[in-house]
Scaffold this motif. Structure first.
Motif, PDB file in Angstrom:
ATOM      1  N   THR B 211      31.310  27.226 -10.013  1.00 42.75           N
ATOM      2  CA  THR B 211      31.425  26.697  -8.657  1.00 42.75           C
ATOM      3  C   THR B 211      32.812  26.129  -8.375  1.00 42.75           C
ATOM      4  OG1 THR B 211      30.400  24.704  -9.587  1.00 42.75           O
ATOM      5  CG2 THR B 211      29.003  26.145  -8.270  1.00 42.75           C
ATOM      6  N   ASP B 212      33.634  25.968  -9.450  1.00 47.73           N
ATOM      7  CA  ASP B 212      34.925  25.297  -9.281  1.00 47.73           C
ATOM      8  C   ASP B 212      35.840  25.971  -8.258  1.00 47.73           C
ATOM      9  OD1 ASP B 212      34.128  23.435 -11.061  1.00 47.73           O
ATOM     10  OD2 ASP B 212      35.361  24.141 -12.750  1.00 47.73           O
ATOM     11  N   SER B 215      35.572  27.895  -2.442  1.00 53.59           N
ATOM     12  CA  SER B 215      36.051  27.064  -1.342  1.00 53.59           C
ATOM     13  C   SER B 215      35.130  27.193  -0.140  1.00 53.59           C
ATOM     14  CB  SER B 215      37.465  27.520  -0.972  1.00 53.59           C
ATOM     15  OG  SER B 215      37.722  27.237   0.376  1.00 53.59           O
ATOM     16  N   ARG B 238      28.917  21.122  -2.272  1.00 56.32           N
ATOM     17  CA  ARG B 238      30.128  21.773  -1.763  1.00 56.32           C
ATOM     18  C   ARG B 238      29.921  22.310  -0.342  1.00 56.32           C
ATOM     19  NH1 ARG B 238      34.443  24.081  -5.636  1.00 56.32           N
ATOM     20  NH2 ARG B 238      33.793  22.064  -6.404  1.00 56.32           N
TER      21      ARG B 238
END
Lengths: 359, 300
Positions: B211-212, B215, B238
């Motif tokens: 998930t890093d 965006s 997120r």
């Protein structure tokens, strides 16, 4: 073997039965909690394959039930601790039962509560539904803090609740007993004296498993109810033990998964049987057993399944039962006239010529 | 079976991990070979591959197999009755021409270990629960979809990527594993999607959580996810204020797979409150933002 799953099954003259004012197409029905309210299974086959439909335990108000994990696998069985999750009797009466009634199968509603008042309130609410043919009083759920098994563990409490519910209910009352007691015969006799119209034997057996790596129970609820073939011998022995001591019909339940199991319970004294956990292994289990039973009856040399009723008992027990059962000969035996009378009664009730004695 | 061959890091509560440690009894609930029913078939094993020490792919065929949608699962009877309950397994591919089904699972207990020992030609009893799948109509042809998978959760996304791709959807896939030896599905996924690989230790692809690199500006009409709970929690956070459709496929310990036993319920936010939904029947795919995870930071 081919089964017309979505066609109404043909009649089962060798398996049909009349009890509790209900003309059962055959002696098999699902056990409470393993069949929901029937809607999901209606997508799998025609529900007229059932002798009757027994609903999930229903309480006065909606319940969310226990946390998860709610099930754990065990040798030849499983533990469950669902915690009576259900939408509450109002939703059941107003929304669910009218839908399920359309499937054309007699409906037996399993009733649970935290205290006597709740049981009574649920039964009163069910009186308003024309679709309920009998109620099954759940005094044996091992997975809730209040109510449930508390009532079933004590003959006096069980009898008092049965009496209260009998006063309210407009339909026959089946009492489902717990095996987690010292003497099930004492409880069985007490609820029969209190007016129970039938007994379901047995509910699940208390058990647990432990995750040795996490060093804690697998189930959120710590303990759960053991079901499946693992408890079949226990259930069978309870039916066998109670049979000589009561005159009301016994519904055998516990680990039944095949036609041979059904016969064993009939021989032990169960007039009707319930299939529970086997639904999780094979959702089609009831139609399959119903389809297979005639062949097994042939092999056993009997015409109607009830020729075997209680026949695992000694003759003196059977003779005593004959006398005790003034309501009607429990043992139809090879006597064809009894069978014919039974069939005629069955046909009359089905045709609506005779009303149920409880109405 | 062209996949990288190492184990896959486990999700917390694996679908395949529903069996407790020991079993001593061999009695079963029904005959091991029962006749077919509308949603239950005796399939034939036509392939078996081990992608890693604990990741297995099983290929089953039956001429009358019902169509399966991406996200749906099947419920397998373990042969010879050592495991009592059926095992819910992820569908990694379904070919409606040959009626061939590919299942990928991790061997964690007696049931999955026994299933991993079947051989081509063996017969397996498969129940096809009437569950839901990933809603795919929501993305128009030519549109974009993002797929996020972690560990064993990548399995159902392989089939989803193929199905979306066939519908003319551009698929970007982000898949994450603990380490290089646990990676699988990369080649297969690459045939249908632009793939970004992540590993926790950086031994393959980029280092970090899957998930890093995601965006909120990423262009897509729908996002589909399957993986461990922390991955869902991170995704939820997120995209908290993102109104685009996002779906999560869950796994759960279950018994019936029909929707009656209520073993597999999960808390879901609905109608201003929390309700229980059944993974087997109401799911296994749910709108991501409706899910409520234990320990998840609450927000108003």
């Amino acid at each position: 073997m081919s089964i017309a799953w979505f066609d109404p099954p043909r009649a089962h003259p060798r398996l049909q039965h009349h009890a509790l004012g209900i003309a059962f197409r055959h002696v098999l029905m699902p056990a409470s909690g393993t069949y929901g309210y029937g809607e999901e299974f209606a997508g799998l086959y025609d529900l007229r394959w059932l002798g009757a439909l027994v609903t999930k335990a229903t309480t006065q108000t909606p319940r969310l039930g226990n946390g998860t994990p709610r099930v754990a696998e065990t040798p030849s069985g499983m533990l469950n601790a669902i915690g009576l999750e259900n939408p509450g009797v109002e939703v059941v009466v107003e929304r669910i039962l009218p839908t399920v009634a359309a499937y054309g199968v007699p409906i037996i509603v399993n009733v649970a509560g935290s205290d006597e008042d709740e049981y009574v309130e649920v039964v009163r609410a069910l009186n308003a539904s024309p679709h309920v043919r009998a109620i099954e009083l759940n005094i044996s759920c091992p997975n809730v803090k209040a109510g449930g098994m508390h009532f079933g563990a004590d003959a006096t409490a069980a009898a008092r609740l049965t009496e209260k519910v009998k006063r309210e209910s407009r339909v026959p009352v089946i009492v489902k007993l717990s095996p987690n007691v010292t003497d099930i015969v004492e409880v069985a006799r007490a609820v029969e004296r209190a007016g129970a119209d039938a007994l379901s034997l047995i509910n699940t057996v208390v058990g647990m498993t432990i995750d040795i790596r996490l060093r804690r129970p697998h189930l959120w609820n710590t303990t759960g109810g053991l079901s499946g073939p693992a408890i079949r011998p226990i259930a069978l022995s309870h039916v066998y033990r109670v049979y000589p001591h009561v005159s009301v019909p016994i519904i055998g339940v516990g680990g039944i998964a095949g036609a041979e199991d059904v016969i064993a319970f009939i021989l032990a004294g169960a007039e009707l049987v319930q299939i529970g956990t086997a639904h999780f292994v094979d959702p089609y289990v009831i139609p399959r057993i119903v389809h297979r039973l005639p062949e097994l009856l042939d092999a056993l040399g009997v015409e109607h399944i009830h020729e075997l009723l209680g026949r695992a008992h000694p003759d003196e027990v059977l003779e005593a039962k004959q006398v005790k059962n003034g309501r009607r000969a429990v043992l139809s035996g090879p006597d064809q006239s009894a069978d014919k009378a039974h069939a005629a009664e069955h046909a009359a009730v089905r045709a609506g010529e005779r009303t149920r004695s409880w109405d | 079976m062209d996949e990288a061959d190492r184990a896959v890091k486990g999700e917390g509560e694996s679908m395949n991990a529903m069996n407790p440690p020991e079993r001593s009894d061999t009695a079963s609930a029904a005959p091991s070979c029962v006749p077919d029913a509308p949603r239950m078939l005796t399939t034939t094993v036509v392939g078996m591959a081990r992608h890693a020490p604990t990741i297995v792919e099983l290929v089953l065929a039956h001429p009358a197999m019902p169509d399966l949608q991406p996200g749906q699962f099947v419920h397998l009877r373990v042969p010879e009755g050592e495991a009592f309950l059926r095992r819910p397994l992820s569908v990694a591919d379904y070919d409606d021409g040959t009626h061939t089904l590919r299942l990928i699972f991790r061997t964690v207990g007696v049931g999955t270990k026994r299933l991993s020992a079947v051989r081509p030609g063996d017969r397996l009893d498969v129940f096809f629960p009437p569950s839901g799948g990933f809603p795919m109509d929501i993305v128009p042809s030519g549109g974009r979809a993002v797929i996020v998978g972690g560990g064993l959760g990548v399995a159902p996304l392989l089939y989803l990527a193929k199905a979306l791709n066939l519908r003319g959807v551009r698929v970007r896939a982000r898949i994450g594993f603990a380490a290089v030896e646990e990676v699988y599905g990369l080649e297969r996924l690459s045939a249908h999607a632009e793939v970004e690989l992540w590993t926790d230790d950086g031994s393959a692809g980029r280092r970090g959580r899957v998930t890093d690199g995601l965006s909120p500006e990423e262009p897509f009409q729908a996002l589909y996810a399957c993986g461990p709970e922390p991955m869902f929690v991170a995704l939820k956070a997120r995209f908290r204020h993102d109104g685009r459709p996002m779906f999560a496929a869950l796994e759960a310990r279950m018994a019936c797979a029909v929707g009656v036993c209520r073993a597999c319920v999960v808390p879901v936010r609905a109608d201003g409150g929390i309700v229980h939904r059944r993974v087997c029947r109401d799911g296994p795919v749910f709108p991501l933002q409706s899910l409520v995870f234990p320990g998840e930071e609450e927000w108003a």
